[in-house]
Structure formats: C-alpha cells, structure tokens
Design an enzyme around this catalytic site. Structure first.
Site, PDB file in Angstrom:
ATOM      1  N   THR A  70       0.669  -1.016   0.331  1.00 34.47           N
ATOM      2  CA  THR A  70       0.403   0.477  -0.499  1.00 34.47           C
ATOM      3  C   THR A  70       0.900   1.435   0.268  1.00 34.47           C
ATOM      4  O   THR A  70       1.071   2.738  -0.700  1.00 34.47           O
ATOM      5  CB  THR A  70      -1.023   0.127   1.475  1.00 34.47           C
ATOM      6  OG1 THR A  70      -1.802  -1.344   1.366  1.00 34.47           O
ATOM      7  CG2 THR A  70      -1.651   1.212   1.222  1.00 34.47           C
ATOM      8  N   ASN A 118      -4.877  -9.995  -8.481  1.00 37.83           N
ATOM      9  CA  ASN A 118      -4.878 -10.211  -6.843  1.00 37.83           C
ATOM     10  C   ASN A 118      -6.430 -11.282  -6.816  1.00 37.83           C
ATOM     11  O   ASN A 118      -6.584 -11.770  -5.917  1.00 37.83           O
ATOM     12  CB  ASN A 118      -4.956  -9.820  -5.548  1.00 37.83           C
ATOM     13  CG  ASN A 118      -5.360  -8.416  -5.982  1.00 37.83           C
ATOM     14  OD1 ASN A 118      -5.199  -7.489  -6.882  1.00 37.83           O
ATOM     15  ND2 ASN A 118      -6.429  -8.087  -4.718  1.00 37.83           N
ATOM     16  N   THR A 199      12.740   5.351  11.666  1.00 30.22           N
ATOM     17  CA  THR A 199      13.288   4.516  12.128  1.00 30.22           C
ATOM     18  C   THR A 199      13.348   3.070  11.154  1.00 30.22           C
ATOM     19  O   THR A 199      12.316   2.304  10.907  1.00 30.22           O
ATOM     20  CB  THR A 199      13.160   3.870  13.491  1.00 30.22           C
ATOM     21  OG1 THR A 199      13.762   5.500  13.815  1.00 30.22           O
ATOM     22  CG2 THR A 199      14.082   3.125  14.010  1.00 30.22           C
ATOM     23  N   CYS A 291      -9.111  -6.668   1.891  1.00 29.69           N
ATOM     24  CA  CYS A 291      -8.539  -4.674   2.193  1.00 29.69           C
ATOM     25  C   CYS A 291     -10.167  -4.496   1.573  1.00 29.69           C
ATOM     26  O   CYS A 291     -10.632  -3.369   2.432  1.00 29.69           O
ATOM     27  CB  CYS A 291      -7.559  -4.483   0.905  1.00 29.69           C
ATOM     28  SG  CYS A 291      -6.514  -5.717   0.915  1.00 29.69           S
TER      29      CYS A 291
HETATM   30  N1  PMP Z   1      -1.843  -4.535  -4.291  1.00 35.60           N
HETATM   31  C1  PMP Z   1      -2.048  -5.897  -4.355  1.00 35.60           C
HETATM   32  C2  PMP Z   1      -2.294  -6.353  -5.925  1.00 35.60           C
HETATM   33  C3  PMP Z   1      -2.253  -7.060  -3.278  1.00 35.60           C
HETATM   34  O1  PMP Z   1      -2.482  -8.002  -3.782  1.00 35.60           O
HETATM   35  C4  PMP Z   1      -2.299  -6.307  -1.966  1.00 35.60           C
HETATM   36  C5  PMP Z   1      -2.543  -7.348  -0.494  1.00 35.60           C
HETATM   37  N2  PMP Z   1      -4.275  -7.426  -0.443  1.00 35.60           N
HETATM   38  C6  PMP Z   1      -1.749  -4.686  -2.239  1.00 35.60           C
HETATM   39  C7  PMP Z   1      -1.696  -3.874  -2.898  1.00 35.60           C
HETATM   40  C8  PMP Z   1      -1.924  -4.588  -0.578  1.00 35.60           C
HETATM   41  O2  PMP Z   1      -0.908  -4.810   0.640  1.00 35.60           O
HETATM   42  P1  PMP Z   1      -0.474  -4.491   1.655  1.00 35.60           P
HETATM   43  O3  PMP Z   1      -0.959  -5.911   1.985  1.00 35.60           O
HETATM   44  O4  PMP Z   1       1.606  -5.008   1.551  1.00 35.60           O
HETATM   45  O5  PMP Z   1      -0.589  -3.203   1.957  1.00 35.60           O
END
Ligand code: PMP
Length: 352
Positions: A70, A118, A199, A291
């Site tokens: 993200t 995804n 950090t 998400c």
């Molecule tokens: N991009 C894609 C294609 C994802 O599948 C995901 C996780 N669902 C993310 C971004 C977000 O990843 P993170 O949890 O590391 O922020």
C-alpha cells in the site's frame, strides 16, 4: 482447517519466525546508528536489499524498503502528483484511490498496470514506456509465484510485499529504476538515502529476507507452476462438473493466469454467504480482496471484467499456497456443493 486465502496473506514460514526471533535479540539497535549494534542491524537490512535486488534483476540501490505494498503504491502515485496517471481498472484500491487524488495533466505520464490481478489471477498486458511515459507495476501477487526481471518487463517502478510470500505483514519494497522521478512519501529522516523517513523495521526486514531466501532456494515459482497449478485446475474442473450454475472468472485453459488463484461465481448464491457457510465447515476462502471486505460493494475487478453485478456479488476466490494438497481440494468438494445448493434454494434471485 483448509486455508485457501493465501492471496490475502500467507501464514508465516517457520524460517521467517526463526529469523525474526533472532533479529529481535541480535539486531535490536537503531540501524542508522554508527555504533557496532547499529552496523549489525544495517548489515541485515542490506543483505535483504541484495537478495531482493538479485531476485528481481535490479541493483540494490534501486530498492527502497516500505511498510508494504500500500505504501509503495501510494509513494509512486504521489510522485506523479499533477501528472497524467493511467491505471488499469483492475488495480488495487491503493493505486486507484491514490490516482484519483493526485492525477493531473502534466507529462511525463505514469502508467500503473499490475502484472497479475489479485482477485482473478489473470495476466495483464503491460504498457510500453516511451519518451513521455513511465511504467509502474504492482507485483505484490507475482513475487515468488512467477520469476521476475524488472528490466526485461521494462519497468521503471515496481511494488512488493513480504506477507504474500510467507514473510511478516507490514514490510514491503519499492523498486525505483536509477534516475527515475521520485518524491518521498514519508519525510523527516535520512533513511533509505532520504527516500523514506522512519526508523528501520529491522525485525520485519529480517523476516522478509528469510521469506525471500525460501522462495529463491526452493524456486517456489516452479512449485507454483507445477504442483499448485494442478490443485487449482483440479478444483476448477470439479466445480464446473459438479456444481450447477457455476462459472469461472479465472481462465484456467492456458498457462497465462497466476497458478494459485481461482475465482468462481455461483448463480443465485451470494459470495459472502458462501464464505461464511464454508468457514463454518473449516474451509477458508475470500470474496474479492480482503482489503475491500465488508464494504458491501461488488468487486470492482469483476465489474470491470464482466460488467455484471450479479456475477460479481456471487463470486468467491480460492487462493492456494505451498502447503495445500489434493486432500484440501477433496475437502472443499465434500462441502461446497451442499453449501451452494442450500443457498440457491433460499435465494430470492431466480436461477436462469
Ligand atoms: N496490491 C495488491 C495487488 C495486493 O494484493 C495487496 C494485498 N491485498 C496490496 C497491494 C496491499 O498490500 P499490503 O498489505 O502489503 O499493503
């Protein structure tokens, strides 16, 4: 439990857990400090940088550690604030929402296209950079599943996350090709050559390193392509043969999709109900991406792909990992037909 939500997160690998425990004891110091414990922590971080760079065909200096995909995605998009930003409609919300905030009309233009989606596992065609454009790809789902070379892919920026390969949640990386435009998202520290303040999370990066080493040493992309793909394809075949009203949103007929993802719609059965009924049977799957879970909206990916809200609402994602076996496929097929039948019987949506 049959865990088929590996695209959301992969359980920590035993070697990752071990590496993180060791890091908590040995690499506790602030990695930017000039004393010996600081150097030891920094050495661990640099080791991870080298391993990731080698795995993706980059230079170590082209890798920036972040808190995950993200942040990596937000950082790239924000770098192009005020510029033309073109994304595929299949992108993760961390791209789409950032692009909505920051897009403008200046050149050079930024393309952001993921290589594999995804939710469906489908492969996207990457745009080709030219004199007035740059290309970013969110490779979060690709790492460890398919061999990657950012130079061969023609990428200027790429996003990675540790927890999709058995590393810890909360750490990832951004590849920025040498000489590319870059604006830090987090300012106020000299870390990462002033490209990302804060950090260093040495323990998480040590875990990321162990997960990368596991992928590299076991060539996990070969295992995914061979054994995991077989499980995925066997499940697809049985679902189509045994469950009336089922249709695949993942094309398994060729080798082009990601080997571990299967997205299926079940006519007149709602995805979230299927997920809950399967959960009660100890089978863990997801609807769309975790998400966006709970927002009640149909998956934007399936809407972009099919334009049909009913297909999107009735979809379930099965995502396999290295620990799954054919017994898991059998267990799913012991319970799934009954679950779908029950839901279709109580549905107010008529089956066509
Ligand atoms: N991009 C894609 C294609 C994802 O599948 C995901 C996780 N669902 C993310 C971004 C977000 O990843 P993170 O949890 O590391 O922020």
């Amino acid at each position: 439990m049959v865990y088929l939500d590996n695209a959301a997160t992969v359980p920590l690998l035993p070697s990752v857990r071990k590496a993180m425990h060791e890091a908590e004891e040995k690499f506790f110091a602030n990695a930017s400090a000039l004393h010996t414990p600081g150097h030891l922590a920094m050495n661990k971080i640099e080791e991870c940088r080298v391993v990731l760079a080698e795995m993706i065909g980059a230079e170590p200096g082209e890798i920036i550690f972040t808190s995950g995909a993200t942040e990596s995605n937000n950082t790239v998009i924000r770098t192009f604030e005020g510029h033309v930003i073109e994304c595929s409609p299949m992108e993760h919300h961390s791209i789409l929402e950032a692009a909505r905030l920051y897009h403008g009309d200046k050149l050079p233009k930024l393309y952001s296209y993921m290589l594999y989606n995804n939710e469906t596992g489908e492969k996207l065609e990457l745009p080709v950079r030219d004199d007035s454009s740059f290309v970013h790809s969110d490779l979060t789902q690709t790492l460890g599943k398919v061999a990657i070379n950012v130079k061969d892919l023609g990428l200027d920026y790429a996003t990675f996350s540790a927890h999709k390969i058995g590393g810890p949640i909360g750490v990832g990386a951004l590849y920025v090709r040498n000489g590319m435009l870059f604006k830090p998202l987090l300012v106020g520290g000299n870390q990462e050559h002033k490209r990302r303040g804060g950090t260093y999370n040495t323990v998480a990066i040590a875990g990321f390193l162990a997960a990368l080493q596991y992928a590299r040493d076991n060539k996990t992309w070969d295992i995914y392509n061979q054994s995991v793909r077989k499980l995925r394809d066997a499940l697809a075949k049985r679902i189509l043969a045994e469950i009336p009203g089922s249709s695949l949103n993942t094309d398994v007929s060729h080798g082009e999709s990601l080997p571990n993802i299967l997205n299926v719609s079940f006519e007149a059965a709602e995805g979230e109900s299927i997920q809950l009924y399967l959960d009660a049977e100890g089978v863990v799957v997801s609807t769309g991406s975790a998400c966006a879970a709970g927002d009640g909206k149909p998956s934007h990916v399936l809407m972009a792909k099919t334009g049909d809200a009913e297909i999107a609402h009735s979809s379930v994602r099965f995502s396999f990992g290295l620990d799954n076996t054919m017994a898991d496929v059998e267990r799913v097929m012991d319970v799934l037909p009954g679950v779908i039948d029950r839901l279709q019987k109580i549905s107010t949506i008529k089956r066509s």
